[in-house]
Write a protein that holds these residues in place. Structure first.
Motif, PDB file in Angstrom:
ATOM      1  N   ARG A  29       0.838  -1.206   0.000  1.00  0.00           N
ATOM      2  CA  ARG A  29       0.000   0.000   0.000  1.00  0.00           C
ATOM      3  C   ARG A  29       0.876   1.260   0.000  1.00  0.00           C
ATOM      4  O   ARG A  29       0.493   2.273  -0.591  1.00  0.00           O
ATOM      5  CB  ARG A  29      -0.942   0.002   1.200  1.00  0.00           C
ATOM      6  N   GLY A  85       1.113   4.107  -3.052  1.00  0.00           N
ATOM      7  CA  GLY A  85       0.717   5.480  -2.762  1.00  0.00           C
ATOM      8  C   GLY A  85      -0.667   5.566  -2.142  1.00  0.00           C
ATOM      9  O   GLY A  85      -1.254   6.643  -2.084  1.00  0.00           O
ATOM     10  N   LEU A  86      -1.199   4.436  -1.679  1.00  0.00           N
ATOM     11  CA  LEU A  86      -2.518   4.460  -1.038  1.00  0.00           C
ATOM     12  C   LEU A  86      -2.407   4.876   0.425  1.00  0.00           C
ATOM     13  O   LEU A  86      -3.346   5.402   1.003  1.00  0.00           O
ATOM     14  CB  LEU A  86      -3.184   3.081  -1.140  1.00  0.00           C
ATOM     15  N   ASP A  87      -1.270   4.594   1.045  1.00  0.00           N
ATOM     16  CA  ASP A  87      -0.991   5.047   2.409  1.00  0.00           C
ATOM     17  C   ASP A  87       0.320   5.835   2.389  1.00  0.00           C
ATOM     18  O   ASP A  87       1.173   5.606   1.528  1.00  0.00           O
ATOM     19  CB  ASP A  87      -0.843   3.854   3.370  1.00  0.00           C
ATOM     20  N   GLU A 135       1.316   9.879  -3.949  1.00  0.00           N
ATOM     21  CA  GLU A 135      -0.028   9.404  -4.246  1.00  0.00           C
ATOM     22  C   GLU A 135       0.101   8.392  -5.383  1.00  0.00           C
ATOM     23  O   GLU A 135       1.185   8.244  -5.947  1.00  0.00           O
ATOM     24  CB  GLU A 135      -0.921  10.571  -4.638  1.00  0.00           C
ATOM     25  N   PRO A 136      -0.994   7.676  -5.706  1.00  0.00           N
ATOM     26  CA  PRO A 136      -0.872   6.657  -6.758  1.00  0.00           C
ATOM     27  C   PRO A 136      -0.179   7.191  -8.011  1.00  0.00           C
ATOM     28  O   PRO A 136      -0.501   8.266  -8.505  1.00  0.00           O
ATOM     29  CB  PRO A 136      -2.329   6.278  -7.019  1.00  0.00           C
ATOM     30  N   PRO A 193       1.194   7.155 -11.953  1.00  0.00           N
ATOM     31  CA  PRO A 193       0.664   6.706 -13.244  1.00  0.00           C
ATOM     32  C   PRO A 193       1.367   5.470 -13.803  1.00  0.00           C
ATOM     33  O   PRO A 193       0.777   4.743 -14.595  1.00  0.00           O
ATOM     34  CB  PRO A 193       0.850   7.916 -14.158  1.00  0.00           C
ATOM     35  N   VAL A 238      -2.054  -1.805  -9.746  1.00  0.00           N
ATOM     36  CA  VAL A 238      -2.248  -2.635  -8.557  1.00  0.00           C
ATOM     37  C   VAL A 238      -3.300  -3.707  -8.823  1.00  0.00           C
ATOM     38  O   VAL A 238      -4.343  -3.427  -9.430  1.00  0.00           O
ATOM     39  CB  VAL A 238      -2.707  -1.791  -7.343  1.00  0.00           C
ATOM     40  N   PHE A 281      -5.421  -6.359  -6.445  1.00  0.00           N
ATOM     41  CA  PHE A 281      -5.679  -6.668  -5.047  1.00  0.00           C
ATOM     42  C   PHE A 281      -6.027  -8.141  -4.864  1.00  0.00           C
ATOM     43  O   PHE A 281      -6.223  -8.888  -5.828  1.00  0.00           O
ATOM     44  CB  PHE A 281      -6.827  -5.806  -4.517  1.00  0.00           C
ATOM     45  N   GLU A 318      -8.819  -9.305  -3.753  1.00  0.00           N
ATOM     46  CA  GLU A 318     -10.123  -9.491  -4.370  1.00  0.00           C
ATOM     47  C   GLU A 318     -10.084  -8.780  -5.720  1.00  0.00           C
ATOM     48  O   GLU A 318      -9.332  -7.820  -5.887  1.00  0.00           O
ATOM     49  CB  GLU A 318     -11.241  -8.867  -3.525  1.00  0.00           C
ATOM     50  N   ARG A 364     -12.148  -6.785  -7.093  1.00  0.00           N
ATOM     51  CA  ARG A 364     -12.583  -5.390  -6.961  1.00  0.00           C
ATOM     52  C   ARG A 364     -13.007  -4.790  -8.287  1.00  0.00           C
ATOM     53  O   ARG A 364     -12.630  -3.654  -8.610  1.00  0.00           O
ATOM     54  CB  ARG A 364     -11.488  -4.521  -6.344  1.00  0.00           C
ATOM     55  N   LEU A 365     -13.761  -5.541  -9.079  1.00  0.00           N
ATOM     56  CA  LEU A 365     -14.278  -4.990 -10.327  1.00  0.00           C
ATOM     57  C   LEU A 365     -15.438  -4.057 -10.001  1.00  0.00           C
ATOM     58  O   LEU A 365     -16.082  -4.201  -8.969  1.00  0.00           O
ATOM     59  CB  LEU A 365     -14.750  -6.118 -11.239  1.00  0.00           C
ATOM     60  N   GLY A 405      -9.048   2.532 -16.862  1.00  0.00           N
ATOM     61  CA  GLY A 405      -7.894   3.423 -16.728  1.00  0.00           C
ATOM     62  C   GLY A 405      -7.423   3.997 -18.057  1.00  0.00           C
ATOM     63  O   GLY A 405      -6.317   4.524 -18.141  1.00  0.00           O
ATOM     64  N   ARG A 448      -7.255  -5.225 -16.317  1.00  0.00           N
ATOM     65  CA  ARG A 448      -7.550  -3.825 -16.033  1.00  0.00           C
ATOM     66  C   ARG A 448      -6.289  -3.099 -15.566  1.00  0.00           C
ATOM     67  O   ARG A 448      -6.032  -1.956 -15.939  1.00  0.00           O
ATOM     68  CB  ARG A 448      -8.636  -3.725 -14.964  1.00  0.00           C
ATOM     69  N   ALA A 449      -5.489  -3.802 -14.728  1.00  0.00           N
ATOM     70  CA  ALA A 449      -4.281  -3.167 -14.203  1.00  0.00           C
ATOM     71  C   ALA A 449      -3.209  -3.041 -15.291  1.00  0.00           C
ATOM     72  O   ALA A 449      -2.436  -2.086 -15.303  1.00  0.00           O
ATOM     73  CB  ALA A 449      -3.738  -3.964 -13.021  1.00  0.00           C
TER      74      ALA A 449
END
Lengths: 251, 273
Positions: A46, A50-52, A68-69, A71, A75, A77, A79, A81-82, A95, A140-141
């Motif tokens: 994380r 850049g999520l934390d 931050e996230p 470009p 990522v 995950f 799950e 997470r669609l 994206g 997607r990633a």
């Protein structure tokens, strides 16, 4: 490609999740991060994503500090997470908003073909199996062509057969663009089959306990004797790290 | 029916298609059976039917009103009140709910007050609204809007708070922020819940239009109710009630139909076949 400098994270409740992580990941390298539960594997990912925000130190992508996230960083995950309201194709194209429609469509089709789901383009996430959903998440990633792909125990929720299939598929996908992969896992075999280098974390707080190079050619056969040896070494290193963690706790 | 189903995704389960037509038809069986039974009972002289007139008399009463040109103005008056009151209440509820769901400070500041206001039985406002806004349209619209605003507020703010953190994180990974994050992730994620809250708001709107019209109106379906009571015409009362049922169901169905494209991602239990 990816540099971690004295990276540490202490949560607001005082939990020290990570401390003093120093790591250099080269472009195109596949790095696996293994460790027992509570050793900060997911926290590490994380922070890189850049999520934390880290409490100490910094993450550099291509020499640029990550706040931050980024470009160039994708990522996947644990799950899938669609987005449940988007079709498979729309999820993969999520994206790619910056591209013209025709180019986006072509890219989506290509990515879906690469993960073997071209025929599922019009389906909704609720109609997919767990393995298919995770393949869509990977597509997607990868669609924005990231230089670094972070994977947080991406196959741990799948059955053993599907998991092995997806691990092989990930290895094949990687041979295309050869992005840098950082794969957090608790699956020794996954690390042995995929990684160039394995970082073993030690818990409480999470620190680097050992770094193991795997100099085996790809594609690797998970039943190969050499892979078995690596798995054996990894398991021993992991056991040692857990023991060290317990001693640290007792002291 | 095949032509209707052409645009369905191939993977949707086939048994549902047959049920789609059967469901609504099945729903008609019970009311029709009850109506026919009552008609027969009254015709055969088993029951008097003075206070509970049979369907034929209700239809007759509605028909004579319609022929006299009186029914349509009543229906339109009520529809206009519900429509306008619902629009005001829904708009206010959505704005307040969105602000309370999105901004912690606004929620801490405003939510307790709104919850307290919500606890007041809406009819308690009637005397005040009449004092403030007079006996005519504004006080009626205010009452309907008050009925609509709270379920919508609650639904919208609750749905924003309930959006899956993990999905929002995916949005962040793709570097969405502010309005773009709202438009591409939060909004689609809450739409099903918002539609549900609008439906319950609309239901309350219909409830309060009756209250508003009973408390004093010269036209509208509620007026027909009062008029029927005062002149001892139970057939007219039942006629108005039937129209309420039909209009309520129809407006709800329109709302569902309008919302249909936004709900396709839902993976709901949907009941057992």
């Amino acid at each position: 490609m990816l540099t971690l400098r004295n990276l540490g994270k202490t949560y607001e409740d005082g939990t020290r999740a990570l401390s003093g992580i120093e790591l250099q990941v080269e472009a195109g390298e596949i790095l696996a991060v293994v460790g027992g539960s509570g050793c900060g594997k997911s926290t590490l990912l994380r922070l890189i994503a850049g999520l934390d925000r880290p409490t100490t130190g910094q993450v550099l992508v291509d020499g640029e500090p990550v706040a931050e996230p980024h470009p160039l960083v994708g990522v996947v995950f644990q799950e899938a997470r669609l987005f449940p309201w988007l079709s498979v194709a729309e999820n993969v194209g999520f994206g790619l908003r910056h591209l013209p429609a025709s180019e986006r469509a072509a890219r989506v089709t290509a990515e879906l073909e690469r993960v073997g789901l071209a025929s599922a383009a019009g389906r909704l996430p609720r109609e997919l199996s767990g393995g298919m959903a995770q393949r869509v998440a990977i597509a997607r990633a990868l669609a924005p062509r990231p230089r670094v792909l972070l994977l947080d125990e991406p196959f741990s929720a799948l059955d053993a057969l599907t998991r092995a299939g997806l691990q092989d598929q990930l290895a094949r996908l990687w041979t295309g663009d050869r992005p840098t992969l950082v794969l957090v896992t608790h699956d020794i075999e996954e690390a042995a089959v995929l990684a160039d280098r394995v970082v073993v974390l030690r818990p409480r707080p999470g620190r680097v306990d050992a770094v193991i190079d795997i100099a085996l050619p790809r594609p690797r056969d998970r039943d190969d004797a050499a892979v078995e040896t690596v798995k054996h070494d990894l398991r021993r290193a992991l056991d040692r790290s857990l023991g060290a963690g317990r001693q640290g706790e007792a002291a | 029916m095949t032509s209707l189903d052409l645009d369905l995704p191939a993977a949707s389960p086939p048994p549902r298609r047959a049920l789609r037509l059967r469901g609504p038809l099945l729903g008609l069986v019970l009311p029709l059976l009850l109506a026919a039974g009552w008609q027969v009972a009254v015709d055969a002289g088993w029951a008097g039917g003075r206070l509970l007139p049979p369907p034929s008399r209700i239809i007759e009463s509605l028909w004579s009103l319609a022929v006299a040109g009186e029914l349509l103005p009543h229906v339109l008056a009520t529809l206009a009140r519900v429509g306008l009151g619902f629009a005001i209440g829904a708009a206010v509820g959505i704005v307040l709910g969105a602000a309370a769901g999105y901004a912690r400070l606004f929620r801490d500041l405003v939510d307790p007050t709104l919850q307290a206001l919500r606890a007041i039985p809406s009819l308690a406002w009637v005397p005040l609204f009449i004092l403030w806004l007079g006996i005519f349209e504004p006080s009626k619209l205010a009452l309907i809007a008050v009925g609509v605003v709270f379920p919508v507020y609650l639904g919208v703010s609750g749905s924003i708070l309930a959006v899956d953190r993990k999905i929002v994180e995916v949005g962040r990974v793709f570097r969405l922020k502010g309005l773009a994050l709202v438009r591409r992730v939060l909004l689609p994620a809450i739409l099903p819940a918002v539609v549900l809250s609008l439906r319950s708001g609309l239901g309350l709107g219909w409830m309060f239009v009756v209250a508003a019209e009973i408390m004093g109106a010269s036209e509208g379906l509620g007026y027909l109710l009062v008029d029927g009571q005062q002149l001892g015409k139970p057939d007219q009362i039942l006629g108005a009630i039937v129209i309420f049922a039909l209009l309520g169901k129809a407006t709800d169905a329109i709302l569902v139909l309008l919302a249909r494209p936004t709900l396709r991602g839902q993976d709901a239990f949907g009941g057992r076949n």
